[in-house]
Design a protein around this motif. Structure first.
Motif, short mmCIF file in Angstrom:
data_model
loop_
_atom_site.label_atom_id
_atom_site.label_comp_id
_atom_site.label_asym_id
_atom_site.label_seq_id
_atom_site.Cartn_x
_atom_site.Cartn_y
_atom_site.Cartn_z
N CYS A 64 0.84 -1.19 0.00
CA CYS A 64 0.00 0.00 0.00
C CYS A 64 0.88 1.24 0.00
O CYS A 64 2.07 1.18 0.31
CB CYS A 64 -0.94 0.02 1.21
N MET A 65 0.29 2.36 -0.36
CA MET A 65 0.98 3.64 -0.30
C MET A 65 0.78 4.26 1.08
O MET A 65 -0.35 4.32 1.58
CB MET A 65 0.45 4.59 -1.37
N GLY A 78 7.24 12.49 -5.02
CA GLY A 78 7.64 11.13 -4.67
C GLY A 78 6.57 10.45 -3.84
O GLY A 78 5.47 10.96 -3.65
N ALA A 79 6.91 9.25 -3.35
CA ALA A 79 5.96 8.48 -2.56
C ALA A 79 6.70 7.48 -1.69
O ALA A 79 7.87 7.17 -1.92
CB ALA A 79 4.98 7.74 -3.47
N LYS A 80 6.00 6.99 -0.68
CA LYS A 80 6.51 5.91 0.17
C LYS A 80 5.54 4.74 0.08
O LYS A 80 4.32 4.91 0.20
CB LYS A 80 6.65 6.38 1.62
N ILE A 81 6.08 3.55 -0.15
CA ILE A 81 5.28 2.34 -0.31
C ILE A 81 5.66 1.33 0.75
O ILE A 81 6.85 1.12 1.03
CB ILE A 81 5.50 1.71 -1.71
N ARG A 82 4.66 0.70 1.32
CA ARG A 82 4.87 -0.39 2.30
C ARG A 82 4.47 -1.71 1.65
O ARG A 82 3.46 -1.78 0.94
CB ARG A 82 4.02 -0.14 3.54
N VAL A 83 5.24 -2.76 1.89
CA VAL A 83 4.90 -4.08 1.39
C VAL A 83 5.19 -5.12 2.47
O VAL A 83 6.16 -4.99 3.21
CB VAL A 83 5.66 -4.41 0.08
N ALA A 107 9.62 -1.06 3.52
CA ALA A 107 9.12 0.22 3.01
C ALA A 107 10.17 0.81 2.07
O ALA A 107 11.38 0.65 2.30
CB ALA A 107 8.84 1.19 4.15
N ILE A 108 9.71 1.47 1.01
CA ILE A 108 10.63 2.10 0.07
C ILE A 108 10.25 3.55 -0.16
O ILE A 108 9.09 3.92 -0.06
CB ILE A 108 10.66 1.35 -1.29
#
Length: 365
Positions: A156-157, A203-208, A288-289
């Motif tokens: 998710c973002m 930009g963005a941060k994504i969690r997986v 997270a990226i």
């Protein structure tokens, strides 16, 4: 051009260019006997594909996958699986004005110096278009891991630009174009509309996460599970940071807090992100990226041309104002590819290892 194959036991070789006739990959090492059709792969490709909302590039690609080899009578044969995705909506003329100049923040300058030639059409090999084959390969890995271990990969973002997105529920993620875990995305839509009007990007941060992980995947030194995760994530276009578990927040934590206490019922926290000493604990993998702003924007910027002279660059065409919007399925795929590689390695080397004490998988998170 080397560096196009990811993995060894589950090796994925990516090929093609953004504006070439097709892109795709060859998967070598998929175990035989698994039922596999294009439909098993297409779902994740549809989640990633362009043109799905006004907030992403309007390039209209169906991203329909074709299985060319490695499957017979609906089952994998153990031989290389070739996957093809044809490009259907290239518009190369949009890039004629930048063929002799370098976009700030893009790979144009480095590609030109490294190879002495570059494909300016959509960025060629450096385009995020080449993440589609990664998603296709990841779908194959996800299917095998789900059948073998019951693993579930979810992403998710958690931030877009300067807007932090609180986590409400995984159930919301499929219901909006941002893969956001919230019910109301009106503020995100307004933010993106204003960004597009300004001709800029963010930009963005994504969690997986990977849920249902077995204990023991990964190696103690150079091939640590978390090291390979970071390697994979940094191979994704525009990624500038990777966190495992508490990540950079662990700097401010005390050892008495950061170390995840164990009990007979399970771990009491997961600051380690599911990895200790490079080996999986059985808890959820938490990754997270950070994704940088899109480099291709219409805002004029100072640069140089191939003769080394000053110039101004304006990038026309169809671009994502935030490449992170479509990144979630890609990040899930990359995590699945890493886990698949280590699962096959564990099966080959340690399949006969037995423990009298069963693994503790639960946690109090």
């Amino acid at each position: 051009m080397s560096g196009n194959t990811f993995g060894n036991l589950f090796a994925v070789t990516n090929f093609g260019e953004s504006h070439g006739p097709a892109i795709g990959c060859v998967i070598d090492g998929c175990p035989p006997g698994m039922a596999l059709t294009e439909a098993d792969i297409q779902h994740d490709l549809d989640r990633r594909r362009p043109g799905t909302s006004r907030h992403v590039t309007q390039r209209n690609e169906p991203d329909a996958v074709e299985i060319l080899s490695g499957v017979y009578e609906g089952k994998t044969t153990g031989t290389p699986i070739a996957l093809l995705i044809r490009n259907a909506d290239q518009r190369s003329k949009d890039y004629q004005n930048i063929a002799q100049s370098f976009r700030p923040g893009h790979a144009d300058y480095t590609y030109w110096h490294k190879f002495g030639i570059r494909d300016p059409r959509g960025g060629g090999r450096s385009s995020a278009r080449l993440t589609a084959p990664t998603v296709a390969a990841g779908a194959v890995a996800k299917k095998w891991l789900a059948e073998k271990y019951g693993l579930v990969f979810r992403g998710c973002m958690t931030q877009i630009g300067d807007i932090v997105i609180p986590f409400e529920s995984w159930d919301h993620v499929p219901n909006n174009p941002f893969f956001a875990p919230v019910a109301d995305v009106a503020a995100l839509e307004d933010y993106m509309d204003s960004l597009r009007k300004a001709g800029d990007s963010c930009g963005a941060k994504i969690r997986v996460t990977a849920t249902g992980m077995p204990v023991g995947l990964g190696e103690p030194l150079y091939d640590k599970l978390d090291a390979d995760i970071a390697f994979a994530m940094m191979g994704l276009n525009a990624v500038k940071g990777v966190e495992i578990g508490a990540g950079f927040a662990s700097v401010a934590q005390r050892g008495s807090l950061h170390g995840d206490s164990l009990s007979p019922q399970g771990f009491k926290s997961n600051n380690a992100g599911g990895v200790l000493g490079g080996i999986s604990t059985g808890q959820d993998l938490e990754v997270a990226i950070a994704i940088k702003p899109t480099s291709s924007i219409i805002t004029p910027r100072e640069s140089i041309d191939t003769a080394g002279q000053s110039t101004e660059v304006v990038t026309k065409g169809r671009h994502d104002p935030c490449v992170g919007i479509r990144a979630t399925p890609i990040v899930e795929a990359l995590l699945a590819l890493v886990v698949m590689e280590h699962a096959l390695r564990q099966r080959a080397q340690n399949a006969d290892v037995k423990q009298d004490v069963p693994p503790i998988r639960a946690s109090f998170l």
